[in-house]
Write a protein that holds these residues in place. Sequence first.
Motif, PDB file in Angstrom:
ATOM      1  N   CYS A   1      -7.635  18.888  27.177  1.00 18.51           N
ATOM      2  CA  CYS A   1      -8.895  18.946  26.437  1.00 18.51           C
ATOM      3  C   CYS A   1      -9.732  20.160  26.853  1.00 18.51           C
ATOM      4  O   CYS A   1      -9.793  20.520  28.024  1.00 18.51           O
ATOM      5  N   HIS A   2     -10.379  20.766  25.857  1.00 18.22           N
ATOM      6  CA  HIS A   2     -11.243  21.911  26.115  1.00 18.22           C
ATOM      7  C   HIS A   2     -12.698  21.629  25.742  1.00 18.22           C
ATOM      8  O   HIS A   2     -13.508  22.549  25.682  1.00 18.22           O
ATOM      9  N   ALA A   3     -13.015  20.357  25.498  1.00 19.78           N
ATOM     10  CA  ALA A   3     -14.388  20.002  25.131  1.00 19.78           C
ATOM     11  C   ALA A   3     -15.307  20.187  26.334  1.00 19.78           C
ATOM     12  O   ALA A   3     -14.944  19.856  27.465  1.00 19.78           O
TER      13      ALA A   3
ATOM     14  N   GLY B   1     -20.948  26.354  19.361  1.00 13.26           N
ATOM     15  CA  GLY B   1     -19.620  26.931  19.277  1.00 13.26           C
ATOM     16  C   GLY B   1     -18.606  26.362  20.245  1.00 13.26           C
ATOM     17  O   GLY B   1     -17.422  26.680  20.153  1.00 13.26           O
ATOM     18  N   GLU B   2     -19.035  25.525  21.178  1.00 11.60           N
ATOM     19  CA  GLU B   2     -18.088  24.946  22.122  1.00 11.60           C
ATOM     20  C   GLU B   2     -17.270  23.842  21.460  1.00 11.60           C
ATOM     21  O   GLU B   2     -17.716  23.216  20.499  1.00 11.60           O
TER      22      GLU B   2
ATOM     23  N   ILE C   1     -28.434  19.352  20.249  1.00 11.21           N
ATOM     24  CA  ILE C   1     -28.510  19.390  18.789  1.00 11.21           C
ATOM     25  C   ILE C   1     -27.227  19.983  18.211  1.00 11.21           C
ATOM     26  O   ILE C   1     -26.796  19.622  17.120  1.00 11.21           O
ATOM     27  N   TYR C   2     -26.571  20.871  18.964  1.00 10.92           N
ATOM     28  CA  TYR C   2     -25.314  21.461  18.501  1.00 10.92           C
ATOM     29  C   TYR C   2     -24.216  20.408  18.440  1.00 10.92           C
ATOM     30  O   TYR C   2     -23.413  20.384  17.516  1.00 10.92           O
TER      31      TYR C   2
END
Length: 119
Positions: free
Chosen positions: A10-12, A29-30, A75-76
Amino acid sequence: MNECPKFDKCHASACPLHKPLSQQVHLKGEAVCFYLTEAQKIDSKAVFDGSGLGELHMMMAQATVDAFSNPDASIYLVNSLRRAAQSSSSMAKGQNLIKGAKNAVSIDHENEITKWMSR
């Protein structure tokens, strides 16, 4: 996290299984957790249950409540989850492909039996 099938790859930036999302940083953007985005889809509970991941769905549902109800949540991240709710489920597509392949094999197998019996 042992509960997540994708944890090792996972890259979250924010893991809903690690701690509440409102206590984690997520920048624009993540990457977002695959299962968290899948939990936003229509009929996601049935899709998770069909994959044997019903308990994981419950955890993602709680993380969603945390993200949407807490003003400290990114918020992103919240906007990413809103967008995810508007798209189709990758898990459901995968389940449909598997079902289709099983049906195709079953039909092909039946055709072979019919040919063999008609000899």
